[in-house]
Structures are given as structure tokens and as C-alpha cells.
Enzyme design. Structure first.
Site, PDB file in Angstrom:
ATOM      1  N   ASN A 214       0.849  -1.198   0.000  1.00 39.93           N
ATOM      2  CA  ASN A 214       0.000   0.000   0.000  1.00 39.93           C
ATOM      3  C   ASN A 214       0.881   1.244   0.000  1.00 39.93           C
ATOM      4  OD1 ASN A 214       0.461   0.910   2.844  1.00 39.93           O
ATOM      5  ND2 ASN A 214      -0.469  -1.083   3.289  1.00 39.93           N
ATOM      6  N   ARG A 215       0.261   2.385  -0.059  1.00 38.87           N
ATOM      7  CA  ARG A 215       1.002   3.628  -0.291  1.00 38.87           C
ATOM      8  C   ARG A 215       1.650   4.239   0.949  1.00 38.87           C
ATOM      9  NH1 ARG A 215       0.003   5.661  -5.266  1.00 38.87           N
ATOM     10  NH2 ARG A 215      -1.810   4.843  -6.351  1.00 38.87           N
TER      11      ARG A 215
END
Ligand SMILES: Cc1cc2nc3c(=O)[nH]c(=O)nc-3n(C[C@H](O)[C@H](O)[C@H](O)COP(=O)(O)O)c2cc1C
Length: 408
Positions: A214-215
């Protein structure tokens, strides 16, 4: 961008007297609220002749109070003073100073003063003749002998055009004095505390070279670890991202949600505070390939299964005296999600942010978060992540102290 202030989380009673400087005190109240304080305005009847109650109610943290008799609280005269971390009287009129010095308790503000053990700052403002009158001089000396901090009026133009000593001190000066009341006590806010912080997005392997991620950059979590260390805590940082400046922090590198779960559940047992800032994947591949999946074999079918819920586990196994801070990175419905998490995961705090907002959330150096705890909701404003971390830690320490979770 606001700098973190020792006023964060402090309960301050702003006692407003009936002086011409009342309009300046509105700005003072606003500054203390912006700095993170919970400001309860308590006004004298005379003050209403100068600035309306509505203004104080709208800009304070709760509606302004005036009377001993008309509120819903059955014991307003003691509760406010007992709960206060500080009382600031501004403008402190000659009359208010006299009543306080004499121990008179004939309205809500003066009963609050008598019912409180909190430090009191008196910000005097009155005409030069009044300030120099022997009765005022003696009353001020009496208050000072009792440990009250008195901010004297400054010289300048007074109401009616006179020039002399009497003006309310500048707002900056007053804020600074109030801040110094708390600075000493917050410098080592987390001394002797063991704090565990998680940071970064977990990586859930698909095969030896690929992962689901994920970011999350880990910046907010690392900022929490640094802030906690600077506030005197022993810090373990469980991070999926490299930490370059780790002075005073014990960094444990992990990758997947399972690894993080194993390390965190092991270390959390001995921690006073757990800050779960990491973005832990909710799902992982159920059929991780032990060898690199080849393109020529076609697109693989990846079956997902849930990862262990670290926050829920910590909430379920939380011991007395331990404080648990969770995070909610959302794209909407911030309040609903945060309140649900607070309850379902048995967390003490949820730090919520909308990741779709500009200059907030993933990868950037700034953030805009709202803190949910108990029945409270506090928007911390837009600031750098280090500052946000310190503000949250100050709220946590206040809460832990007030609820008796942390004894010393
Ligand atoms: C226009 C005006 C301005 C006043 N300004 C002040 C002031 O700056 N300081 C002061 O001590 N009293 C001032 N007073 C007198 C107070 O309002 C008066 O003493 C009142 O009883 C104070 O009540 P309180 O201390 O309960 O607020 C002023 C009165 C008027 C009419």
C-alpha cells in the site's frame, strides 16, 4: 502551520472580567484553542456589557458560562475549578482582583477560583489611577504571595484617550506565560514510559519477488517514534521501511502483517503505550508461490485471506495502565469509521485522516488529522507530521494521567 504547544489537551478556564479590554481577550481565547487547549469561558455579568456571550461561546471550546444558577450542571461552582489545569483571568478588573484576593465567592467565576488548585494567571487591565491605588496594589501583592502569576498592564493609550500604564498585555505575551506554566511538566512527559510504535505499509508476498502493498511511507509512524523519544520514552519502532535517523530508538524491521503481529504482540506486553501507525494489509495471498511465478504460465489466480488484526488483538489483550492508539486512514465517513474502530478494537484513541485530502496522508511530510477518544473529537489542524505526533502524544499523556492509567 501551528507549532506544537504545551497547551495541547490542557483544560483552561478563561475568566473574563468587565473591562474595556474584553474584546482583546476573544483573540486570546482563540489563540489558546488553536494551540490545542480546551478553553471554558466563564464570564462576569459586567463583562457582558463589553462583549456578548455568543462571541465567547462560538470561539471557546464550549458555551460560555455566567451564572451559578441557570446551567444544567448541578454543581458548576466546584466542577469547573476542579477540572481546570489553569485559570486565566483576563481582563482582570480591579473589582475581580479584589474579590479574588478577599476570597469572595459571589458568582460562578469567583467560586470557580476558590474551588480550584490549578495555577492562576491574572492579566490585569485598568486605568493607571486604579492600578496604582493602594487597595489594588495590596490585593495584587496578596495574590502574588499566594503563588498567583500576575501579568501587569502595559503602558499605552487607554480608554477615553488617556496615556499611561493600564493596557492589557499583548496576546503573545499572555500565551507565552500560560505556556510556560506547562512547559516544565511536559518536557519529560513520557519519562520512564515504554512506547511501541509501528510504521509503514506491510508487504504481503505473492512469490519471492512480488508483493501486495500500500502507499504508506512510514513517515507518520517514524515521526511518532522520534517525538516519543524526545519526550523521554524508551521506544521500539517496528517498521517496514528503513529508518535513517534512529537515535534513541530501537528499530525492529519487519515486512508482512504476520511478522509485525508476531513482534508487536511479543513486545506490547511490557509497553505503556502502543501507537499503531503502520498501514497493515487486511488481506494476503493464501497461496504464496515458493518460486517466481513465470509470465509465460499466464496470469496467476491469487486467493486472498485475512491477515491477523493486530489492533484488535492488542485491544483484546490490553492490560490496565496500557494505552492503545489506532489509526484510520479513510476516504470518507471519517467520524463513523473512527468511532466504530474505537469501540470494536477497544482502542483508547483513533487518529483519523482523509487520505484524499491534499498535503495530508500518504508519502507527504504534512498531515491533517482528527483525534477521537471517549466522547471527544479534536481536529488538530494542518501541520508537519512531527508536530502532529507530538500533539497526539500530549493528548495521550493527559488522558492517561486524568484517567489514572499512568500513576506517576
Ligand atoms: C466603559 C467602562 C470601561 C471599564 N474598564 C475597566 C477596566 O479596564 N478595568 C477595570 O478594572 N474596570 C473597568 N471598568 C469598571 C468595571 O466594569 C466595574 O468595576 C465592574 O464592576 C467590574 O465587574 P467584574 O469585575 O465583575 O467584571 C469599566 C467600566 C466602564 C463603564
Amino acid at each position: 502551520m501551528s507549532k506544537s504547544s504545551p497547551l495541547v489537551g490542557k483544560r483552561i478556564v478563561l475568566g473574563g472580567g468587565g473591562g474595556i479590554a474584553a474584546y482583546k481577550v476573544v483573540e486570546l481565547m482563540r489563540r489558546m484553542v488553536d494551540a490545542g487547549a480546551f478553553v471554558s469561558p466563564v464570564l462576569t455579568r459586567a463583562s457582558l456589557r463589553f462583549v456578548g456571550r455568543t462571541t465567547f461561546s462560538a470561539l471557546g471550546s464550549e458555551p460560555a458560562r455566567i451564572s451559578l444558577w441557570d446551567g444544567s450542571d448541578p454543581i458548576p461552582h466546584t466542577r469547573l475549578g476542579q477540572l481546570a489545569d489553569a485559570i486565566v483571568l483576563a481582563p482582570a478588573t480591579a473589582d475581580l482582583i479584589a474579590r479574588y484576593a478577599a476570597g469572595i465567592a459571589d458568582d460562578l467565576l469567583t467560586t470557580t477560583l476558590l474551588a480550584s488548585k490549578a495555577p492562576v494567571v491574572v492579566v490585569a487591565a485598568m486605568h493607571t489611577e486604579m492600578w496604582q491605588h493602594p487597595s489594588v496594589v495590596e490585593n495584587v501583592a496578596t495574590l502574588r504571595r499566594r503563588g498567583v502569576v500576575v501579568i501587569e498592564p502595559e503602558a499605552g493609550r487607554l480608554a477615553g484617550g488617556d496615556i499611561g500604564v493600564g493596557r492589557l498585555a499583548e496576546t503573545d505575551v499572555i500565551v507565552q506565560v500560560v505556556e510556560t506554566l506547562f512547559e516544565v511538566s511536559t518536557k519529560n512527559l513520557l519519562a520512564n514510559k515504554s512506547v511501541l510504535v509501528t510504521a509503514g505499509g506491510t508487504r504481503e508476498p505473492i512469490d519471492p519477488v512480488r508483493y501486495i502493498g500500500n502507499r504508506s511511507s512510514g513517515k507518520q509512524g517514524i515521526a511518532f517514534a522520534r517525538a516519543a523519544a524526545e519526550l523521554g520514552a524508551r521506544v521500539n519502532l517496528i517498521s517496514t521501511v528503513p529508518v535513517f535517523d534512529s537515535a534513541g530508538i530501537n528499530v525492529v524491521p519487519v515486512e508482512s502483517a504476520q511478522e509485525m503481529f508476531d513482534v508487536v504482540s511479543n513486545l506490547a506486553v511490557s509497553c505503556d503505550l502502543v501507537v499503531m501507525a503502520a498501514a497493515v494489509a487486511d488481506f494476503r495471498s493464501a497461496n504464496v508461490s515458493p518460486v517466481k511465478i513465470k509470465k509465460r504460465h499466464g496470469a496467476p489466480e491469487i486467493r486472498l485471506e485475512p491477515t491477523p488484526d493486530i489492533l484488535a488483538h492488542l485491544g483484546a489483550t490490553k492490560r490496565p495502565g496500557q494505552v492503545l492508539v489506532g489509526f484510520a486512514a479513510e476516504t470518507g465517513d471519517l467520524e463513523i469509521e473512527a468511532r466504530r474502530k474505537l469501540k470494536d478494537k477497544n482502542a483508547d484513541f483513533i487518529v483519523a485522516n482523509n487520505v484524499l485530502e491534499e498535503d495530508a496522508g500518504f508519502a507527504v511530510d504534512t498531515n491533517r488529522v482528527t483525534l477521537f477518544y471517549g466522547e471527544s473529537e479534536v481536529a488538530l489542524g494542518h501541520s508537519d507530521k512531527r508536530d502532529i505526533a507530538e500533539k497526539v502524544l500530549r493528548y495521550v499523556a493527559e488522558y492517561a494521567k486524568n484517567t489514572g492509567a499512568w500513576q506517576e
